[in-house]
Design a protein around this motif. Structure first.
Motif, PDB file in Angstrom:
ATOM      1  N   ARG A  54      -8.036  18.045 -23.933  1.00 53.90           N
ATOM      2  CA  ARG A  54      -7.201  18.775 -22.981  1.00 53.90           C
ATOM      3  C   ARG A  54      -6.566  17.739 -22.067  1.00 53.90           C
ATOM      4  NH1 ARG A  54     -11.646  21.772 -18.986  1.00 53.90           N
ATOM      5  NH2 ARG A  54     -12.816  19.885 -18.400  1.00 53.90           N
ATOM      6  N   TYR A  55      -5.395  18.063 -21.530  1.00 51.79           N
ATOM      7  CA  TYR A  55      -4.646  17.073 -20.765  1.00 51.79           C
ATOM      8  C   TYR A  55      -3.996  17.718 -19.548  1.00 51.79           C
ATOM      9  CZ  TYR A  55      -0.692  19.165 -23.217  1.00 51.79           C
ATOM     10  OH  TYR A  55       0.223  20.058 -23.711  1.00 51.79           O
ATOM     11  N   ASP A  56      -3.713  16.862 -18.565  1.00 48.95           N
ATOM     12  CA  ASP A  56      -3.040  17.276 -17.337  1.00 48.95           C
ATOM     13  C   ASP A  56      -2.069  16.155 -16.981  1.00 48.95           C
ATOM     14  OD1 ASP A  56      -2.236  18.404 -15.012  1.00 48.95           O
ATOM     15  OD2 ASP A  56      -4.201  18.451 -14.043  1.00 48.95           O
ATOM     16  N   PHE A  57      -0.774  16.480 -16.976  1.00 53.31           N
ATOM     17  CA  PHE A  57       0.219  15.442 -16.682  1.00 53.31           C
ATOM     18  C   PHE A  57       0.106  14.936 -15.245  1.00 53.31           C
ATOM     19  CE2 PHE A  57       2.449  17.445 -20.333  1.00 53.31           C
ATOM     20  CZ  PHE A  57       2.542  16.313 -21.108  1.00 53.31           C
ATOM     21  N   ASP A  99      -4.301  16.565 -10.241  1.00 48.88           N
ATOM     22  CA  ASP A  99      -4.390  17.069  -8.876  1.00 48.88           C
ATOM     23  C   ASP A  99      -5.794  17.493  -8.498  1.00 48.88           C
ATOM     24  OD1 ASP A  99      -4.647  19.264 -10.460  1.00 48.88           O
ATOM     25  OD2 ASP A  99      -2.810  20.255  -9.786  1.00 48.88           O
ATOM     26  N   GLY A 100      -6.737  17.250  -9.366  1.00 50.55           N
ATOM     27  CA  GLY A 100      -8.116  17.609  -9.063  1.00 50.55           C
ATOM     28  C   GLY A 100      -8.426  19.072  -9.237  1.00 50.55           C
ATOM     29  N   ASP A 101      -7.472  19.869  -9.684  1.00 48.15           N
ATOM     30  CA  ASP A 101      -7.690  21.302  -9.868  1.00 48.15           C
ATOM     31  C   ASP A 101      -7.923  21.573 -11.349  1.00 48.15           C
ATOM     32  OD1 ASP A 101      -7.762  24.011  -9.929  1.00 48.15           O
ATOM     33  OD2 ASP A 101      -5.779  24.333  -9.019  1.00 48.15           O
ATOM     34  N   PRO A 102      -9.151  21.958 -11.729  1.00 46.56           N
ATOM     35  CA  PRO A 102      -9.434  22.163 -13.152  1.00 46.56           C
ATOM     36  C   PRO A 102      -8.691  23.345 -13.753  1.00 46.56           C
ATOM     37  CG  PRO A 102     -11.284  22.873 -11.806  1.00 46.56           C
ATOM     38  CD  PRO A 102     -10.336  22.179 -10.886  1.00 46.56           C
ATOM     39  N   SER A 103      -8.108  24.174 -12.937  1.00 46.08           N
ATOM     40  CA  SER A 103      -7.389  25.334 -13.463  1.00 46.08           C
ATOM     41  C   SER A 103      -5.953  25.015 -13.829  1.00 46.08           C
ATOM     42  CB  SER A 103      -7.406  26.467 -12.429  1.00 46.08           C
ATOM     43  OG  SER A 103      -6.687  26.099 -11.257  1.00 46.08           O
ATOM     44  N   THR A 104      -5.533  23.785 -13.614  1.00 49.24           N
ATOM     45  CA  THR A 104      -4.129  23.443 -13.878  1.00 49.24           C
ATOM     46  C   THR A 104      -3.962  22.542 -15.093  1.00 49.24           C
ATOM     47  OG1 THR A 104      -4.261  21.546 -12.370  1.00 49.24           O
ATOM     48  CG2 THR A 104      -3.566  23.663 -11.432  1.00 49.24           C
ATOM     49  N   TRP A 105      -4.905  22.567 -16.027  1.00 50.76           N
ATOM     50  CA  TRP A 105      -4.727  21.807 -17.266  1.00 50.76           C
ATOM     51  C   TRP A 105      -3.465  22.286 -17.973  1.00 50.76           C
ATOM     52  CZ3 TRP A 105      -7.538  17.596 -18.250  1.00 50.76           C
ATOM     53  CH2 TRP A 105      -8.777  17.461 -17.632  1.00 50.76           C
ATOM     54  N   ASP A 106      -2.669  21.344 -18.450  1.00 53.49           N
ATOM     55  CA  ASP A 106      -1.381  21.703 -19.055  1.00 53.49           C
ATOM     56  C   ASP A 106      -1.486  22.140 -20.511  1.00 53.49           C
ATOM     57  OD1 ASP A 106       0.258  21.181 -16.779  1.00 53.49           O
ATOM     58  OD2 ASP A 106      -0.077  19.040 -17.140  1.00 53.49           O
ATOM     59  N   GLY A 107      -2.563  21.816 -21.187  1.00 56.05           N
ATOM     60  CA  GLY A 107      -2.677  22.225 -22.577  1.00 56.05           C
ATOM     61  C   GLY A 107      -3.824  21.531 -23.283  1.00 56.05           C
ATOM     62  N   ASP A 135      -1.569  17.774 -35.278  1.00 51.33           N
ATOM     63  CA  ASP A 135      -1.833  17.950 -33.852  1.00 51.33           C
ATOM     64  C   ASP A 135      -1.288  19.327 -33.465  1.00 51.33           C
ATOM     65  OD1 ASP A 135      -1.924  18.009 -31.121  1.00 51.33           O
ATOM     66  OD2 ASP A 135      -0.789  16.169 -30.793  1.00 51.33           O
ATOM     67  N   ILE A 136      -2.188  20.273 -33.200  1.00 50.16           N
ATOM     68  CA  ILE A 136      -1.795  21.642 -32.886  1.00 50.16           C
ATOM     69  C   ILE A 136      -2.096  21.926 -31.414  1.00 50.16           C
ATOM     70  CG2 ILE A 136      -2.153  24.081 -33.410  1.00 50.16           C
ATOM     71  CD1 ILE A 136      -2.947  23.242 -36.224  1.00 50.16           C
ATOM     72  N   ASN A 137      -1.065  22.299 -30.665  1.00 54.95           N
ATOM     73  CA  ASN A 137      -1.201  22.641 -29.251  1.00 54.95           C
ATOM     74  C   ASN A 137      -1.081  24.156 -29.131  1.00 54.95           C
ATOM     75  OD1 ASN A 137      -0.619  23.159 -26.457  1.00 54.95           O
ATOM     76  ND2 ASN A 137      -0.107  20.996 -26.209  1.00 54.95           N
ATOM     77  N   VAL A 138      -2.228  24.824 -29.096  1.00 62.35           N
ATOM     78  CA  VAL A 138      -2.231  26.291 -29.114  1.00 62.35           C
ATOM     79  C   VAL A 138      -1.612  26.882 -27.840  1.00 62.35           C
ATOM     80  CG1 VAL A 138      -3.694  28.337 -29.257  1.00 62.35           C
ATOM     81  CG2 VAL A 138      -4.186  26.346 -30.697  1.00 62.35           C
ATOM     82  N   PRO A 139      -1.992  26.442 -26.620  1.00 57.89           N
ATOM     83  CA  PRO A 139      -1.412  27.086 -25.434  1.00 57.89           C
ATOM     84  C   PRO A 139       0.106  26.986 -25.371  1.00 57.89           C
ATOM     85  CG  PRO A 139      -3.330  25.793 -24.842  1.00 57.89           C
ATOM     86  CD  PRO A 139      -3.006  25.452 -26.257  1.00 57.89           C
ATOM     87  N   ASN A 140       0.657  25.878 -25.804  1.00 53.35           N
ATOM     88  CA  ASN A 140       2.100  25.685 -25.723  1.00 53.35           C
ATOM     89  C   ASN A 140       2.803  25.942 -27.055  1.00 53.35           C
ATOM     90  OD1 ASN A 140       1.985  24.894 -22.987  1.00 53.35           O
ATOM     91  ND2 ASN A 140       1.395  22.807 -23.595  1.00 53.35           N
ATOM     92  N   GLU A 141       2.056  26.444 -28.012  1.00 51.17           N
ATOM     93  CA  GLU A 141       2.618  26.771 -29.318  1.00 51.17           C
ATOM     94  C   GLU A 141       3.383  25.580 -29.923  1.00 51.17           C
ATOM     95  OE1 GLU A 141       5.000  30.247 -28.763  1.00 51.17           O
ATOM     96  OE2 GLU A 141       3.275  31.562 -28.427  1.00 51.17           O
TER      97      GLU A 141
END
Length: 293
Positions: free
Chosen positions: A122-125, A128-136, A183-189
Protein backbone atom coordinates in the motif's frame (compact mmCIF):
# COMPACT_ATOMS: atom_id res chain seq x y z
CA UNK A 1 50.39 -139.85 -7.29
CA UNK A 2 47.43 -137.62 -8.01
CA UNK A 3 47.01 -136.76 -4.37
CA UNK A 4 50.70 -135.83 -4.09
CA UNK A 5 50.47 -133.54 -7.13
CA UNK A 6 47.35 -131.81 -5.74
CA UNK A 7 49.06 -131.30 -2.40
CA UNK A 8 52.11 -129.71 -4.05
CA UNK A 9 49.85 -127.41 -6.13
CA UNK A 10 47.92 -126.29 -3.07
CA UNK A 11 51.12 -125.57 -1.15
CA UNK A 12 52.45 -123.59 -4.10
CA UNK A 13 49.32 -121.42 -4.29
CA UNK A 14 49.43 -120.80 -0.57
CA UNK A 15 53.07 -119.95 -0.79
CA UNK A 16 52.54 -117.44 -3.57
CA UNK A 17 49.65 -115.82 -1.69
CA UNK A 18 51.72 -115.58 1.44
CA UNK A 19 54.62 -114.08 -0.47
CA UNK A 20 52.34 -111.48 -2.14
CA UNK A 21 50.76 -110.55 1.18
CA UNK A 22 54.21 -110.24 2.76
CA UNK A 23 55.33 -108.06 -0.13
CA UNK A 24 52.31 -105.78 0.37
CA UNK A 25 53.14 -105.44 4.03
CA UNK A 26 56.74 -104.55 3.33
CA UNK A 27 56.17 -102.06 0.41
CA UNK A 28 55.69 -98.41 1.74
CA UNK A 29 52.65 -96.41 0.54
CA UNK A 30 53.33 -92.84 -0.50
CA UNK A 31 50.80 -90.22 0.71
CA UNK A 32 51.07 -87.01 -1.34
CA UNK A 33 50.23 -83.67 0.33
CA UNK A 34 47.22 -81.84 -1.16
CA UNK A 35 47.94 -79.78 -4.22
CA UNK A 36 48.34 -76.08 -3.35
CA UNK A 37 45.88 -73.75 -5.05
CA UNK A 38 46.65 -70.05 -4.61
CA UNK A 39 43.72 -67.95 -3.33
CA UNK A 40 42.21 -65.17 -5.45
CA UNK A 41 44.03 -61.84 -5.35
CA UNK A 42 42.99 -59.28 -2.77
CA UNK A 43 40.15 -56.97 -3.82
CA UNK A 44 41.45 -53.50 -4.59
CA UNK A 45 39.02 -50.56 -4.41
CA UNK A 46 38.84 -48.18 -7.34
CA UNK A 47 39.05 -44.74 -5.74
CA UNK A 48 39.73 -42.15 -8.45
CA UNK A 49 37.71 -41.82 -11.61
CA UNK A 50 35.08 -40.00 -13.63
CA UNK A 51 31.42 -40.11 -12.74
CA UNK A 52 28.06 -38.94 -14.07
CA UNK A 53 25.33 -37.55 -11.86
CA UNK A 54 21.68 -36.59 -12.14
CA UNK A 55 19.05 -35.32 -9.71
CA UNK A 56 15.52 -34.03 -9.26
CA UNK A 57 14.10 -32.01 -6.40
CA UNK A 58 12.08 -29.07 -5.17
CA UNK A 59 13.03 -25.45 -4.52
CA UNK A 60 11.90 -23.23 -1.64
CA UNK A 61 12.74 -19.67 -2.74
CA UNK A 62 12.84 -16.24 -1.14
CA UNK A 63 13.24 -12.66 -2.35
CA UNK A 64 15.07 -10.10 -0.25
CA UNK A 65 13.24 -7.02 -1.56
CA UNK A 66 11.38 -5.49 -4.51
CA UNK A 67 12.32 -2.19 -6.09
CA UNK A 68 10.89 -0.04 -8.86
CA UNK A 69 12.04 3.40 -9.94
CA UNK A 70 8.51 4.75 -9.28
CA UNK A 71 8.84 3.80 -5.60
CA UNK A 72 11.18 6.79 -5.24
CA UNK A 73 8.23 9.18 -5.79
CA UNK A 74 6.18 7.68 -2.96
CA UNK A 75 6.57 9.13 0.53
CA UNK A 76 5.13 6.14 2.33
CA UNK A 77 5.28 2.59 0.97
CA UNK A 78 4.37 -0.35 3.13
CA UNK A 79 4.53 -4.00 2.04
CA UNK A 80 1.66 -5.80 3.72
CA UNK A 81 2.95 -9.00 2.09
CA UNK A 82 6.69 -8.77 1.36
CA UNK A 83 6.36 -11.38 -1.36
CA UNK A 84 7.26 -14.99 -1.75
CA UNK A 85 7.52 -17.87 -4.23
CA UNK A 86 5.79 -21.20 -4.36
CA UNK A 87 7.84 -24.38 -4.49
CA UNK A 88 8.93 -25.47 -7.95
CA UNK A 89 10.59 -28.56 -9.42
CA UNK A 90 14.29 -28.66 -10.27
CA UNK A 91 16.17 -31.14 -12.43
CA UNK A 92 19.83 -31.31 -13.35
CA UNK A 93 22.87 -33.36 -14.15
CA UNK A 94 26.59 -33.13 -14.58
CA UNK A 95 29.97 -34.77 -14.84
CA UNK A 96 32.51 -35.09 -12.07
CA UNK A 97 35.80 -36.61 -10.98
CA UNK A 98 36.72 -38.34 -7.73
CA UNK A 99 40.30 -37.53 -6.71
CA UNK A 100 40.54 -39.78 -3.65
CA UNK A 101 38.35 -41.31 -0.96
CA UNK A 102 37.49 -37.89 0.49
CA UNK A 103 37.64 -35.29 -2.29
CA UNK A 104 35.58 -35.01 -5.48
CA UNK A 105 34.26 -32.27 -7.73
CA UNK A 106 31.75 -31.83 -10.54
CA UNK A 107 30.22 -29.37 -12.97
CA UNK A 108 26.41 -29.29 -13.05
CA UNK A 109 23.65 -27.72 -15.13
CA UNK A 110 20.18 -27.37 -13.65
CA UNK A 111 16.82 -26.14 -14.84
CA UNK A 112 14.66 -24.65 -12.13
CA UNK A 113 10.99 -24.66 -13.03
CA UNK A 114 8.56 -21.75 -12.84
CA UNK A 115 7.65 -20.68 -9.30
CA UNK A 116 4.61 -18.47 -8.68
CA UNK A 117 5.24 -15.10 -7.03
CA UNK A 118 2.85 -12.79 -5.19
CA UNK A 119 3.16 -9.65 -3.03
CA UNK A 120 0.97 -6.82 -1.74
CA UNK A 121 1.79 -3.22 -0.81
CA UNK A 122 0.00 0.00 0.00
CA UNK A 123 1.26 3.49 -0.73
CA UNK A 124 0.71 7.13 0.18
CA UNK A 125 2.08 9.86 -2.08
CA UNK A 126 2.05 12.34 0.82
CA UNK A 127 3.03 10.97 4.21
CA UNK A 128 0.73 12.92 6.50
CA UNK A 129 0.68 10.42 9.32
CA UNK A 130 -3.00 9.64 8.76
CA UNK A 131 -3.49 5.91 8.13
CA UNK A 132 -6.88 6.56 6.58
CA UNK A 133 -5.41 8.46 3.64
CA UNK A 134 -3.57 5.64 1.87
CA UNK A 135 -3.82 6.31 -1.86
CA UNK A 136 -4.02 2.71 -3.01
CA UNK A 137 -2.60 -0.81 -3.08
CA UNK A 138 -0.68 -2.91 -5.55
CA UNK A 139 -1.10 -6.65 -5.91
CA UNK A 140 1.93 -8.11 -7.66
CA UNK A 141 2.12 -11.48 -9.38
CA UNK A 142 4.67 -13.16 -11.64
CA UNK A 143 6.50 -16.39 -12.35
CA UNK A 144 10.23 -17.01 -12.06
CA UNK A 145 12.55 -19.68 -13.47
CA UNK A 146 16.32 -20.17 -13.77
CA UNK A 147 19.10 -21.98 -15.55
CA UNK A 148 21.88 -22.65 -13.04
CA UNK A 149 25.50 -23.58 -13.86
CA UNK A 150 27.83 -24.49 -10.99
CA UNK A 151 31.33 -25.83 -10.41
CA UNK A 152 31.23 -27.76 -7.12
CA UNK A 153 33.70 -29.34 -4.71
CA UNK A 154 32.77 -31.87 -2.03
CA UNK A 155 34.41 -33.50 0.98
CA UNK A 156 33.19 -36.98 1.92
CA UNK A 157 33.47 -37.33 5.70
CA UNK A 158 33.86 -41.11 5.87
CA UNK A 159 31.68 -44.16 5.44
CA UNK A 160 29.58 -46.16 7.86
CA UNK A 161 27.78 -49.25 6.55
CA UNK A 162 27.78 -47.80 3.05
CA UNK A 163 26.47 -44.35 4.12
CA UNK A 164 28.80 -41.41 3.45
CA UNK A 165 27.89 -37.90 4.67
CA UNK A 166 29.38 -35.00 2.73
CA UNK A 167 29.61 -31.21 2.61
CA UNK A 168 30.44 -29.01 -0.34
CA UNK A 169 30.33 -25.61 -2.01
CA UNK A 170 29.93 -24.29 -5.53
CA UNK A 171 30.22 -21.13 -7.60
CA UNK A 172 28.85 -20.29 -11.00
CA UNK A 173 26.13 -18.32 -12.77
CA UNK A 174 22.35 -18.22 -12.78
CA UNK A 175 20.14 -16.97 -15.62
CA UNK A 176 17.08 -15.69 -13.78
CA UNK A 177 13.90 -15.07 -15.77
CA UNK A 178 10.74 -13.22 -14.67
CA UNK A 179 7.63 -14.17 -16.63
CA UNK A 180 4.21 -12.48 -16.89
CA UNK A 181 4.61 -9.75 -14.27
CA UNK A 182 1.33 -8.11 -13.22
CA UNK A 183 0.59 -5.08 -11.02
CA UNK A 184 -3.12 -4.72 -10.18
CA UNK A 185 -4.34 -1.64 -8.29
CA UNK A 186 -7.83 -2.58 -7.14
CA UNK A 187 -8.88 0.71 -5.42
CA UNK A 188 -7.93 2.80 -8.43
CA UNK A 189 -8.92 0.20 -11.00
CA UNK A 190 -5.46 0.20 -12.51
CA UNK A 191 -3.51 -2.61 -14.21
CA UNK A 192 0.08 -2.66 -15.41
CA UNK A 193 2.19 -5.47 -16.79
CA UNK A 194 5.77 -6.26 -17.66
CA UNK A 195 7.10 -8.57 -20.34
CA UNK A 196 9.41 -11.52 -19.79
CA UNK A 197 13.03 -10.63 -19.11
CA UNK A 198 16.17 -12.60 -18.19
CA UNK A 199 19.36 -11.65 -16.41
CA UNK A 200 22.64 -13.46 -15.75
CA UNK A 201 24.02 -13.27 -12.19
CA UNK A 202 26.89 -14.61 -10.17
CA UNK A 203 25.63 -17.53 -8.04
CA UNK A 204 27.04 -19.60 -5.20
CA UNK A 205 25.88 -22.60 -3.20
CA UNK A 206 26.50 -24.59 -0.04
CA UNK A 207 25.76 -28.32 -0.08
CA UNK A 208 25.26 -31.12 2.44
CA UNK A 209 23.91 -34.62 2.11
CA UNK A 210 24.28 -38.37 2.35
CA UNK A 211 25.47 -40.86 -0.21
CA UNK A 212 24.38 -44.50 0.01
CA UNK A 213 26.51 -47.07 -1.81
CA UNK A 214 24.11 -49.31 -3.79
CA UNK A 215 26.89 -51.01 -5.78
CA UNK A 216 30.60 -50.36 -6.25
CA UNK A 217 29.72 -47.96 -9.06
CA UNK A 218 26.25 -46.59 -8.18
CA UNK A 219 25.51 -44.20 -5.31
CA UNK A 220 22.15 -42.85 -4.16
CA UNK A 221 22.50 -39.16 -3.23
CA UNK A 222 20.09 -37.36 -0.88
CA UNK A 223 21.11 -33.70 -0.69
CA UNK A 224 20.32 -30.19 0.48
CA UNK A 225 21.60 -26.97 -1.10
CA UNK A 226 21.43 -23.34 -0.05
CA UNK A 227 21.61 -21.11 -3.14
CA UNK A 228 22.24 -17.43 -3.66
CA UNK A 229 20.94 -16.68 -7.16
CA UNK A 230 21.58 -12.93 -7.34
CA UNK A 231 18.90 -10.63 -8.77
CA UNK A 232 16.20 -10.69 -11.46
CA UNK A 233 13.96 -8.18 -13.18
CA UNK A 234 10.79 -8.05 -15.19
CA UNK A 235 10.39 -6.32 -18.51
CA UNK A 236 9.47 -2.64 -18.62
CA UNK A 237 6.17 -2.13 -16.78
CA UNK A 238 3.48 -0.33 -18.77
CA UNK A 239 -0.21 0.33 -18.16
CA UNK A 240 -3.01 -1.59 -19.86
CA UNK A 241 -3.36 1.44 -22.15
CA UNK A 242 0.29 1.06 -23.21
CA UNK A 243 1.35 4.28 -21.46
CA UNK A 244 4.75 4.66 -19.82
CA UNK A 245 6.95 7.67 -19.26
CA UNK A 246 10.00 5.94 -17.80
CA UNK A 247 11.77 2.58 -18.03
CA UNK A 248 10.66 0.93 -14.81
CA UNK A 249 11.13 -2.86 -14.59
CA UNK A 250 10.43 -4.46 -11.24
CA UNK A 251 13.69 -5.57 -9.62
CA UNK A 252 13.76 -8.76 -7.53
CA UNK A 253 16.80 -8.40 -5.28
CA UNK A 254 18.71 -11.03 -3.29
CA UNK A 255 17.06 -14.21 -4.52
CA UNK A 256 17.85 -17.27 -2.39
CA UNK A 257 16.58 -20.84 -2.23
CA UNK A 258 16.61 -23.92 -0.02
CA UNK A 259 16.64 -26.97 -2.28
CA UNK A 260 16.08 -30.64 -1.45
CA UNK A 261 17.26 -33.15 -4.04
CA UNK A 262 17.34 -36.86 -4.78
CA UNK A 263 19.79 -38.21 -7.31
CA UNK A 264 22.31 -40.84 -8.38
CA UNK A 265 26.03 -40.88 -9.14
CA UNK A 266 27.58 -43.49 -11.43
CA UNK A 267 31.36 -43.87 -11.39
CA UNK A 268 33.15 -45.46 -14.33
CA UNK A 269 35.85 -48.08 -13.98
CA UNK A 270 34.36 -50.15 -11.20
CA UNK A 271 33.31 -47.41 -8.85
CA UNK A 272 34.28 -46.32 -5.39
CA UNK A 273 34.30 -48.88 -2.58
CA UNK A 274 34.31 -46.96 0.72
CA UNK A 275 34.75 -50.09 2.84
CA UNK A 276 36.85 -52.54 0.79
CA UNK A 277 36.86 -56.11 1.98
CA UNK A 278 40.29 -57.63 1.47
CA UNK A 279 40.67 -61.40 1.09
CA UNK A 280 42.93 -62.60 3.89
CA UNK A 281 45.00 -65.73 3.26
CA UNK A 282 48.20 -67.40 4.44
CA UNK A 283 51.25 -67.43 2.18
CA UNK A 284 52.01 -70.56 0.18
CA UNK A 285 52.89 -73.39 2.59
CA UNK A 286 56.50 -74.56 2.67
CA UNK A 287 57.30 -77.83 0.94
CA UNK A 288 56.86 -80.96 3.02
CA UNK A 289 58.26 -84.32 1.88
CA UNK A 290 55.87 -87.20 1.30
CA UNK A 291 54.78 -89.09 4.38
CA UNK A 292 55.39 -92.81 4.19
CA UNK A 293 52.94 -94.97 6.06
Amino acid sequence: MLKRTTLFATLAVLGLGTSAYSADLERPRVVQPPKYTPPPPAKKPVIAGWYLRGHIGMSNQRVGSLHNVLFDGVDDLDFLDPGGFSSAPVAGGGVGYRFNSHLRGDITAEYRGKADFSALDRYDFVDDGDPSTWDGTNEYSAKKSEWLLLANAYVDLGSWHGISPYVGAGIGASRNTIHHFRDINVPNEGVAYGGTDSKWNFAWALHAGLGYQITDALTLDVGYSYLDLGDAQSGDIITYEGANTVDNPMHFEDLTSHDFKLGFRYQFGGGYTPEPEYVAYDPAPSYKPPVFK
